[in-house]
Design a protein around this motif. Structure first.
Motif, mmCIF file in Angstrom:
data_model
loop_
_atom_site.group_PDB
_atom_site.id
_atom_site.type_symbol
_atom_site.label_atom_id
_atom_site.label_comp_id
_atom_site.label_asym_id
_atom_site.label_seq_id
_atom_site.Cartn_x
_atom_site.Cartn_y
_atom_site.Cartn_z
ATOM 1 N N ILE A 75 0.871 -1.179 0.000
ATOM 2 C CA ILE A 75 0.000 0.000 0.000
ATOM 3 C C ILE A 75 0.908 1.229 0.000
ATOM 4 O O ILE A 75 1.668 1.441 0.941
ATOM 5 N N GLY A 76 0.850 2.027 -1.043
ATOM 6 C CA GLY A 76 1.698 3.213 -1.126
ATOM 7 C C GLY A 76 2.893 3.009 -2.032
ATOM 8 O O GLY A 76 3.394 1.889 -2.197
ATOM 9 N N TYR A 136 -4.127 -6.364 9.488
ATOM 10 C CA TYR A 136 -3.590 -6.795 8.201
ATOM 11 C C TYR A 136 -4.680 -6.804 7.123
ATOM 12 O O TYR A 136 -5.882 -6.720 7.408
ATOM 13 N N VAL A 137 -4.213 -6.906 5.875
ATOM 14 C CA VAL A 137 -5.090 -7.018 4.716
ATOM 15 C C VAL A 137 -4.632 -8.228 3.915
ATOM 16 O O VAL A 137 -3.435 -8.399 3.670
ATOM 17 N N PHE A 139 -7.118 4.217 2.213
ATOM 18 C CA PHE A 139 -7.867 4.680 3.380
ATOM 19 C C PHE A 139 -9.158 5.397 2.988
ATOM 20 O O PHE A 139 -10.043 5.568 3.827
ATOM 21 N N GLY A 140 -9.283 5.767 1.715
ATOM 22 C CA GLY A 140 -10.531 6.374 1.259
ATOM 23 C C GLY A 140 -11.546 5.366 0.753
ATOM 24 O O GLY A 140 -12.754 5.610 0.806
ATOM 25 N N GLU A 141 -11.065 4.187 0.279
ATOM 26 C CA GLU A 141 -11.983 3.253 -0.368
ATOM 27 C C GLU A 141 -11.947 1.831 0.195
ATOM 28 O O GLU A 141 -12.900 1.075 -0.010
ATOM 29 N N ALA A 142 -10.870 1.436 0.869
ATOM 30 C CA ALA A 142 -10.705 0.009 1.161
ATOM 31 C C ALA A 142 -10.448 -0.318 2.623
ATOM 32 O O ALA A 142 -9.906 -1.383 2.929
ATOM 33 N N THR A 143 -10.825 0.545 3.542
ATOM 34 C CA THR A 143 -10.591 0.248 4.961
ATOM 35 C C THR A 143 -11.417 -0.952 5.438
ATOM 36 O O THR A 143 -11.088 -1.568 6.454
ATOM 37 N N HIS A 144 -12.474 -1.294 4.685
ATOM 38 C CA HIS A 144 -13.289 -2.455 5.064
ATOM 39 C C HIS A 144 -12.525 -3.766 4.870
ATOM 40 O O HIS A 144 -12.957 -4.826 5.367
ATOM 41 N N LEU A 145 -11.381 -3.721 4.162
ATOM 42 C CA LEU A 145 -10.575 -4.922 3.951
ATOM 43 C C LEU A 145 -9.663 -5.226 5.139
ATOM 44 O O LEU A 145 -9.079 -6.310 5.204
#
Length: 533
Positions: A14-15, A201-202, A256-262
């Motif tokens: 990520i990043g 974790y993801v 952090f805008g779209e995938a924090t549910h993961l």
């Protein structure tokens, strides 16, 4: 010169990855500032499962004509690995370096200083600047067995069950403070401790599926071979990430805008029985971060101290390589040490050694030679299975490399040749070559020598500049060193004989690959001609 712990890697996470040229200065200041780390927000770890193939004999397997049990494919071993984001990884590296230094100071005068061997820099005693590795540590254990050959010797090899997954957080916290010599952890250390014990974790596959149509890839800039740029691109399969030069799954802003549910968090308990009721404590730290290995040694301080004292009292040998334990003792002390191991692991480390993961071997003199083998379920010594430790097998006379390493080497070789045939057969590849230099480098004696690495640089004379990095060789380099280290025991080149077929098999695969290329190109030519006319 940058410190050894400051390394910039380029795996997708990520990043955008950090680079030495652009980020070294600010990263060094940031990571070494305790106030910044105390408030640092760690990015969730990236979780991946690694599967290890097993080709082993079953307990009741039929024996062949040589008395060996026939092997079959067993259930694959599953190992969860966690990768930290690029900045977090450097934070962990710095604290690993700092804690390892304090740990070395702490155990420098302890009786178990030479018994704990994993994840430490222990210099060779032969005057070489190099440090010891698993080869030298295995040699020490086998050498001790030979020194005690005048009496009956028992060797206990144990493996702690799911070591990293079951570390008790209270013990880890206590030992961390003990190594630092403080009553409470400083805020920056507690921030690092908390990031590992919460284990946010993801799953890698979930992250890929979310951003598969807009992964961040690295591409060259037209008319300028010295620069690259990042752009978004869809990648059809997750196994194509390396070929497509994917450097990140997404930016931190997009995640952090779209995938924090993961984001997944380790639950306090996964058991469903009534006895638990969710009261089990969270245990373990992620395996794969730069700090995990150092913490493993710190965690086992009390256990190492107790076992070393018991070994000294009974004139035995103890060594621990991470979660692999070995004790060499007199046969009359065998039961004592088995019980002591299990009791100490349970009471001092809050871990567990399963009976099926504890093997006992006995060796004794017979007609002037040291012989023996594993102790079976009936208490008898079976010579069909010999001592295995740190990738080597030992039968009382000879040390050999375990065959699992050779199987992995041959599988990698054949896979590389198949891949070479695939790309060499493409019409775009005008030379239709196998990229032989890479194959020789990985799988032959030509790539076994250690040498300095030169990187392309248009400004340097000859187009290449010398770096401080070194190419450490290949698997054959490892085998050559093993043959040299074990020679005082073997009295000959037994290990070198094990891989004497590498070169003939390599040339055989080379001839086979070029034959396949010729066959494929012939069929491609016919297909094109038929389509044209």
């Amino acid at each position: 010169m940058l410190p050894d712990w400051l390394k910039f890697k380029r795996y997708p996470h990520i990043g955008i990855p950090l680079t030495q040229e652009k980020d070294a200065s600010w990263v060094l200041k940031y990571v070494t500032d305790p106030q910044r780390i105390a408030t640092h927000k760690f990015t969730p770890l990236l979780h991946r499962k690694i599967f290890q193939r097993k080709f082993r004999p079953s307990e009741n397997a039929v024996k062949n004509e040589w008395g060996k049990r026939e092997r079959s494919v067993q259930k694959r071993k599953e190992r969860p690995i966690f990768f930290a984001s690029h900045l977090d990884s450097i934070v962990y590296s710095y604290y690993s370096f700092s804690l390892a230094d304090r740990y070395e100071q702490f155990i420098s005068t302890k009786n178990y200083n030479k018994s704990v061997v994993a994840y430490r820099r222990i210099p060779n005693t032969n005057g070489s600047k190099a440090n010891k590795c698993n080869i030298e540590f295995a040699y020490e254990a086998f050498e001790y067995i030979q020194k005690c050959k005048e009496s009956k010797v028992s060797v206990i090899v144990a493996d702690i069950t799911s070591f990293f997954d079951n570390l008790d957080h209270k013990i880890l916290h206590s030992q961390w403070k003990r190594v630092l010599g403080v009553q409470s952890l400083p805020d920056d250390h507690f921030s690092v401790f908390k990031s590992l014990t919460t284990k946010r974790y993801v799953n890698e596959t979930d992250l890929y599926k979310k951003f598969r149509d807009r992964l961040i890839v690295e591409r060259g800039i037209k008319n300028d071979s010295t620069k690259t740029q990042y752009r978004e691109k869809g990648v059809k399969h997750i196994w194509n990430l390396k070929d497509e030069r994917v450097v990140a799954y997404c930016s931190k802003q997009d995640f952090f805008g779209e995938a924090t549910h993961l984001i997944r968090v380790e639950k306090s308990c996964s058991h469903q029985h009534k006895r638990c009721r969710g009261n089990c404590e969270v245990k373990g730290i992620p395996q794969g971060t730069p700090l995990s290995a150092t913490l493993a040694n710190i965690y086992m301080i009390d256990f190492d101290h107790h076992i070393s004292e018991s070994v000294e009292q009974r004139e035995a040998f103890y060594q621990r390589y991470s979660d692999d334990l070995i004790i060499v003792c007199k046969s009359e002390d065998e039961n004592y040490f088995i019980a002591e191991l299990k009791k100490s692991v349970t009471e001092l480390a809050k871990l567990e050694i399963q009976s099926e993961k504890t093997n006992v071997y006995r060796y004794y003199l017979e007609n002037g030679s040291l012989v023996g083998g594993i102790v079976d379920s009936d208490g008898r010594v079976s010579r069909n299975k010999q001592l295995e430790y740190l990738g080597f097998s030992y039968d009382g006379t000879k040390v050999r490399v375990k065959t699992v390493g050779f199987s992995k080497f041959y599988r990698g070789m054949k896979r590389a040749f198949r891949r070479g045939v695939h790309f060499a057969s493409k019409l775009q590849n005008k030379n239709h070559d196998l990229f032989e230099e890479r194959l020789y480098k990985r799988f032959s004696y030509r790539g076994a020598k250690r040498r300095l690495i030169y990187k392309p640089d248009p400004r340097a004379e000859g187009g290449y500049k010398r770096t401080n990095e070194q190419y450490w060789g290949n698997y054959i380099s490892y085998l050559e060193k093993a043959n040299k280290v074990m020679k005082p025991i073997n009295k000959d080149n037994s290990i070198r004989k094990q891989y004497s077929r590498f070169w003939p098999n390599f040339t055989k695969e080379m001839d086979k690959a070029y034959a396949q290329i010729a066959e494929k190109l012939g069929s491609i030519t016919l297909t094109v001609s038929a389509f044209k006319y």
